[in-house]
Scaffold this motif. Structure first.
Motif, PDB file in Angstrom:
ATOM      1  N   THR A 155      19.490 -67.992  40.146  1.00 46.14           N
ATOM      2  CA  THR A 155      19.760 -66.587  40.436  1.00 46.14           C
ATOM      3  C   THR A 155      19.326 -65.724  39.257  1.00 46.14           C
ATOM      4  OG1 THR A 155      21.687 -67.219  41.744  1.00 46.14           O
ATOM      5  CG2 THR A 155      21.527 -64.906  41.080  1.00 46.14           C
ATOM      6  N   PRO A 156      18.548 -64.650  39.503  1.00 45.67           N
ATOM      7  CA  PRO A 156      18.171 -63.755  38.406  1.00 45.67           C
ATOM      8  C   PRO A 156      19.402 -63.215  37.697  1.00 45.67           C
ATOM      9  CG  PRO A 156      16.857 -63.282  40.352  1.00 45.67           C
ATOM     10  CD  PRO A 156      17.927 -64.254  40.783  1.00 45.67           C
ATOM     11  N   TYR A 157      19.277 -63.054  36.393  1.00 47.25           N
ATOM     12  CA  TYR A 157      20.399 -62.618  35.562  1.00 47.25           C
ATOM     13  C   TYR A 157      20.445 -61.095  35.481  1.00 47.25           C
ATOM     14  CZ  TYR A 157      23.597 -62.515  31.549  1.00 47.25           C
ATOM     15  OH  TYR A 157      24.675 -62.286  30.718  1.00 47.25           O
ATOM     16  N   VAL A 158      21.642 -60.538  35.499  1.00 42.62           N
ATOM     17  CA  VAL A 158      21.839 -59.104  35.312  1.00 42.62           C
ATOM     18  C   VAL A 158      22.410 -58.897  33.911  1.00 42.62           C
ATOM     19  CG1 VAL A 158      23.007 -57.027  36.102  1.00 42.62           C
ATOM     20  CG2 VAL A 158      22.241 -58.745  37.776  1.00 42.62           C
ATOM     21  N   PHE A 159      21.654 -58.195  33.071  1.00 44.45           N
ATOM     22  CA  PHE A 159      22.061 -58.015  31.686  1.00 44.45           C
ATOM     23  C   PHE A 159      23.285 -57.119  31.563  1.00 44.45           C
ATOM     24  CE2 PHE A 159      17.542 -59.098  31.029  1.00 44.45           C
ATOM     25  CZ  PHE A 159      17.705 -60.137  30.132  1.00 44.45           C
ATOM     26  N   ILE A 183      28.309 -44.179  29.980  1.00 41.65           N
ATOM     27  CA  ILE A 183      28.693 -45.594  29.999  1.00 41.65           C
ATOM     28  C   ILE A 183      28.211 -46.251  31.284  1.00 41.65           C
ATOM     29  CG2 ILE A 183      30.663 -47.173  30.039  1.00 41.65           C
ATOM     30  CD1 ILE A 183      32.187 -45.097  28.360  1.00 41.65           C
ATOM     31  N   GLU A 184      28.263 -45.492  32.370  1.00 38.65           N
ATOM     32  CA  GLU A 184      27.865 -46.032  33.678  1.00 38.65           C
ATOM     33  C   GLU A 184      26.378 -46.395  33.727  1.00 38.65           C
ATOM     34  OE1 GLU A 184      31.478 -43.895  33.670  1.00 38.65           O
ATOM     35  OE2 GLU A 184      29.462 -43.093  33.247  1.00 38.65           O
ATOM     36  N   ASP A 185      25.596 -45.830  32.805  1.00 41.38           N
ATOM     37  CA  ASP A 185      24.156 -46.089  32.809  1.00 41.38           C
ATOM     38  C   ASP A 185      23.757 -47.248  31.888  1.00 41.38           C
ATOM     39  OD1 ASP A 185      23.712 -43.961  34.544  1.00 41.38           O
ATOM     40  OD2 ASP A 185      23.493 -42.519  32.903  1.00 41.38           O
ATOM     41  N   ALA A 186      24.734 -47.904  31.275  1.00 40.83           N
ATOM     42  CA  ALA A 186      24.437 -48.952  30.293  1.00 40.83           C
ATOM     43  C   ALA A 186      23.600 -50.078  30.894  1.00 40.83           C
ATOM     44  CB  ALA A 186      25.731 -49.508  29.710  1.00 40.83           C
ATOM     45  N   GLN A 187      23.901 -50.446  32.129  1.00 41.68           N
ATOM     46  CA  GLN A 187      23.169 -51.536  32.763  1.00 41.68           C
ATOM     47  C   GLN A 187      21.724 -51.128  33.062  1.00 41.68           C
ATOM     48  OE1 GLN A 187      24.249 -53.492  36.806  1.00 41.68           O
ATOM     49  NE2 GLN A 187      25.533 -54.509  35.276  1.00 41.68           N
ATOM     50  N   GLU A 188      21.552 -49.912  33.547  1.00 45.36           N
ATOM     51  CA  GLU A 188      20.203 -49.416  33.822  1.00 45.36           C
ATOM     52  C   GLU A 188      19.386 -49.312  32.537  1.00 45.36           C
ATOM     53  OE1 GLU A 188      17.880 -45.510  35.689  1.00 45.36           O
ATOM     54  OE2 GLU A 188      20.080 -45.548  35.592  1.00 45.36           O
ATOM     55  N   LEU A 189      20.053 -48.929  31.446  1.00 44.76           N
ATOM     56  CA  LEU A 189      19.389 -48.803  30.153  1.00 44.76           C
ATOM     57  C   LEU A 189      18.818 -50.147  29.702  1.00 44.76           C
ATOM     58  CD1 LEU A 189      18.912 -46.617  27.930  1.00 44.76           C
ATOM     59  CD2 LEU A 189      20.943 -47.538  26.784  1.00 44.76           C
ATOM     60  N   GLN A 190      19.582 -51.216  29.912  1.00 43.20           N
ATOM     61  CA  GLN A 190      19.105 -52.544  29.532  1.00 43.20           C
ATOM     62  C   GLN A 190      17.901 -52.960  30.376  1.00 43.20           C
ATOM     63  OE1 GLN A 190      20.552 -54.344  26.773  1.00 43.20           O
ATOM     64  NE2 GLN A 190      21.277 -52.221  26.611  1.00 43.20           N
ATOM     65  N   PRO A 248      29.814 -43.924  20.395  1.00 39.33           N
ATOM     66  CA  PRO A 248      28.367 -44.004  20.595  1.00 39.33           C
ATOM     67  C   PRO A 248      27.797 -45.224  19.859  1.00 39.33           C
ATOM     68  CG  PRO A 248      28.870 -42.324  18.965  1.00 39.33           C
ATOM     69  CD  PRO A 248      30.184 -42.799  19.518  1.00 39.33           C
ATOM     70  N   ILE A 249      27.086 -46.056  20.566  1.00 40.92           N
ATOM     71  CA  ILE A 249      26.530 -47.276  19.980  1.00 40.92           C
ATOM     72  C   ILE A 249      25.047 -47.340  20.313  1.00 40.92           C
ATOM     73  CG2 ILE A 249      26.652 -49.795  19.891  1.00 40.92           C
ATOM     74  CD1 ILE A 249      29.575 -49.531  20.837  1.00 40.92           C
ATOM     75  N   TYR A 250      24.248 -47.518  19.296  1.00 39.45           N
ATOM     76  CA  TYR A 250      22.797 -47.509  19.463  1.00 39.45           C
ATOM     77  C   TYR A 250      22.344 -48.529  20.505  1.00 39.45           C
ATOM     78  CZ  TYR A 250      17.895 -48.438  18.773  1.00 39.45           C
ATOM     79  OH  TYR A 250      16.561 -48.641  19.004  1.00 39.45           O
ATOM     80  N   GLY A 251      21.460 -48.092  21.400  1.00 37.82           N
ATOM     81  CA  GLY A 251      20.850 -48.971  22.385  1.00 37.82           C
ATOM     82  C   GLY A 251      21.761 -49.360  23.518  1.00 37.82           C
ATOM     83  N   ILE A 252      22.991 -48.822  23.509  1.00 35.91           N
ATOM     84  CA  ILE A 252      23.951 -49.160  24.555  1.00 35.91           C
ATOM     85  C   ILE A 252      24.427 -47.888  25.247  1.00 35.91           C
ATOM     86  CG2 ILE A 252      26.155 -50.278  25.067  1.00 35.91           C
ATOM     87  CD1 ILE A 252      25.654 -51.964  22.504  1.00 35.91           C
ATOM     88  N   THR A 253      24.813 -46.917  24.430  1.00 40.12           N
ATOM     89  CA  THR A 253      25.148 -45.604  24.988  1.00 40.12           C
ATOM     90  C   THR A 253      24.257 -44.521  24.375  1.00 40.12           C
ATOM     91  OG1 THR A 253      26.935 -45.401  23.364  1.00 40.12           O
ATOM     92  CG2 THR A 253      27.517 -46.203  25.557  1.00 40.12           C
ATOM     93  N   THR A 254      23.121 -44.966  23.800  1.00 43.01           N
ATOM     94  CA  THR A 254      22.082 -44.033  23.345  1.00 43.01           C
ATOM     95  C   THR A 254      20.737 -44.602  23.785  1.00 43.01           C
ATOM     96  OG1 THR A 254      21.478 -45.052  21.221  1.00 43.01           O
ATOM     97  CG2 THR A 254      23.442 -43.634  21.251  1.00 43.01           C
TER      98      THR A 254
END
Length: 504
Positions: free
Chosen positions: A177-181, A65-72, A47-53
């Motif tokens: 091109t827009p960037y994907v975090f 983990i699959e939601d990490a991109q949406e979280l950003q 668990p890593i703050y702001g990445i998987t929390t």
């Protein structure tokens, strides 16, 4: 100018040099290794703050983990709540440079690809349109910095070629091109102190011109009020050896060189009994000017050092140490040094304003100005009033400045479900420092108009070379005040010359 894994010096933010991101393989590998280490930790289920929390108080909420991109993506979107006037294109540009500097240290877990996006914006002079209000200075400047993250992703608005444009339109126009975090990257962009630092840098640059111009005004006061230069002698200031005080006294004395108006050092001891109504020493606002402005000079140097350290540091959270294989949750986003520096600088501006108010009052008052006359009148008809109302405006501006000297760092607000329960208010302090400067510039503009009038009364040929040059510059734009007239347009003309550095 090249950004590498060392630092960018503060002075480089004051020129128009192009940013070039280092393409050294060692540097690129170092940056990407931090991101790869982070991804490995995520894949291992850590668990890593702001990445998987979630964020802040929501840090207790685990995410897949699959939601990490949406979280950003959601991070910069829900932080898009800035309000108020927009920051200037120059401040936005400095923000990009400051954030790039921090991320380029390789301790934020971001990729080299993200750094290149900053370079693209700077190279193409695409500056995010950023509202100035909404930050409490921890977790850094979340709301304002979210506008940078959103622009990198192709959203919101930018300043491009002097116009406000939709980011998407500018990107299409330039083929960007827009960037994907990637995981952690949006957090790395918005979690820092770049807004308060950028405002501070830009304001400090403006303030230095005003401080040097103030020294020119004080030197002119020494001349036109026929003051004693004993108080400026090196012996005095070397006896209490503060660097700022010594430098200020030196600057003022140098500007007075060659004057036929000032009383030479120690001459009052000889002439005291020969001159009617002559005090043995001048009033505090004149005699203590090096001490007043010296403190300002020294505080300015401290502020600049703190700003330089801040912008060359890493100030997001969490910090990623891929060498030591550690992830640190911490609080470097707390903008305390900027907050305290800006609080102090606002007090400094207040002291300058108070000094100018006192000195200008002496300049126009016939009881104290040694025969310069009532309100610096050249036309002696009782129907004319010369600088009477100009002095009131100047004094009013000093009050506006002094009201804005309370320490913002003491107004910490408990926010975000009491997670952010002690915050720096650094951005608030920086903004309010910047807001003081136009008032100080207008005070100085009025003050210099009064000085030019006093020179006309005393005689230009009696003045130092420095004051003669100053008088010539003013008189190219503004004629002497003989008949009463509106002065607001004259003040604007002088103001422009002042902020351009003509009186420094």
């Amino acid at each position: 100018m090249t950004i590498d894994d060392s630092f960018i010096e503060y002075k480089n933010f004051t020129n128009s040099a192009k940013i070039r991101l280092s393409d050294n393989k060692k540097f690129i590998d170092f940056i990407d290794a931090g991101h790869e280490f982070l991804i490995k930790q995520i894949n291992e289920g850590r668990p890593i703050y702001g990445i998987t929390t979630g964020y802040g108080e929501s840090g207790a909420n685990a995410t897949a983990i699959e939601d990490a991109q949406e979280l950003q993506k959601n991070l910069y979107r829900f932080c898009g709540v800035g309000v108020g006037e927009y920051l200037s294109a120059e401040v936005s540009k400095i923000m990009l440079m400051v954030r790039l500097t921090s991320l380029s240290k390789g301790k934020s877990g971001i990729s080299y690809d993200l750094l290149k996006r900053f370079e693209i914006l700077l190279e193409n002079e695409i500056y995010p349109l950023i509202p100035s209000q909404g930050s409490v200075g921890a977790s850094g400047d979340l709301a304002p910095l979210s506008y940078i993250a959103a622009v990198i992703a192709g959203e919101r608005e930018v300043i491009y070629k002097g116009e406000e444009r939709k980011t998407s339109e500018v990107y299409r126009e330039l083929g960007i091109t827009p960037y994907v975090f990637k995981p952690k990257e949006a957090l790395g962009v918005i979690n820092g102190t770049a807004t308060m630092s950028a405002i501070a840098i830009n304001a400090i640059r403006e303030f230095e011109i005003l401080l040097e111009s103030t020294e020119s005004f004080v030197a002119a006061i020494y001349e036109v009020l026929i003051c004693d230069t004993t108080a400026l002698e090196p012996f005095v200031h070397e006896s209490k050896p503060f660097a700022g005080q010594i430098q200020t006294a030196k600057n003022i004395l140098k500007k007075c060189k060659g004057s036929k108006l000032t009383q030479k050092a120690f001459s009052r001891y000889e002439n005291f009994h020969l001159e009617k109504e002559q005090n043995i020493q001048d009033r505090y606002s004149i005699r203590c000017a090096p001490q007043v402005l010296g403190v300002v000079r020294d505080n300015l140097e401290i502020a600049k050092k703190w700003i330089e350290t801040e912008i060359n540091g890493v100030n997001d959270n969490p910090l990623i140490d891929h060498i030591g294989k550690r992830i640190y949750t911490s609080g470097n986003f707390y903008g305390g040094y900027i907050a305290h520096a800006m609080d102090t600088m606002r007090i400094c501006v207040g002291n300058i304003a108070d000094l100018l108010d006192k000195e200008f009052a002496l300049l126009i008052d016939h009881k104290f100005n040694k025969n310069l006359g009532e309100n610096l009148k050249i036309n002696k008809k009782p129907t004319h009033h010369a600088f009477k109302l100009a002095q009131i405006t100047l004094s009013s501006l000093s009050a506006d400045i002094l009201i804005n000297t309370n320490a913002a760092s003491l107004y910490s607000r408990s926010t975000e479900s009491l997670n952010q329960d002690k915050v720096s208010m650094g951005t608030t302090s920086a903004r309010n420092f910047a807001k003081q400067l136009p008032d100080l510039a207008n005070m100085l503009s009025i003050a210099f108009m009064g000085i030019a009038q006093a020179v006309d009364i005393r005689g230009v040929d009696k003045c130092s070379v420095s004051l003669q040059k100053l008088h010539t510059v003013i008189r190219k734009e503004v004629t002497k005040l003989v008949e009463d007239r509106r002065l607001d347009l004259d003040i604007k003309s002088i103001n422009k010359m002042l902020v351009d550095g003509n009186f420094a």
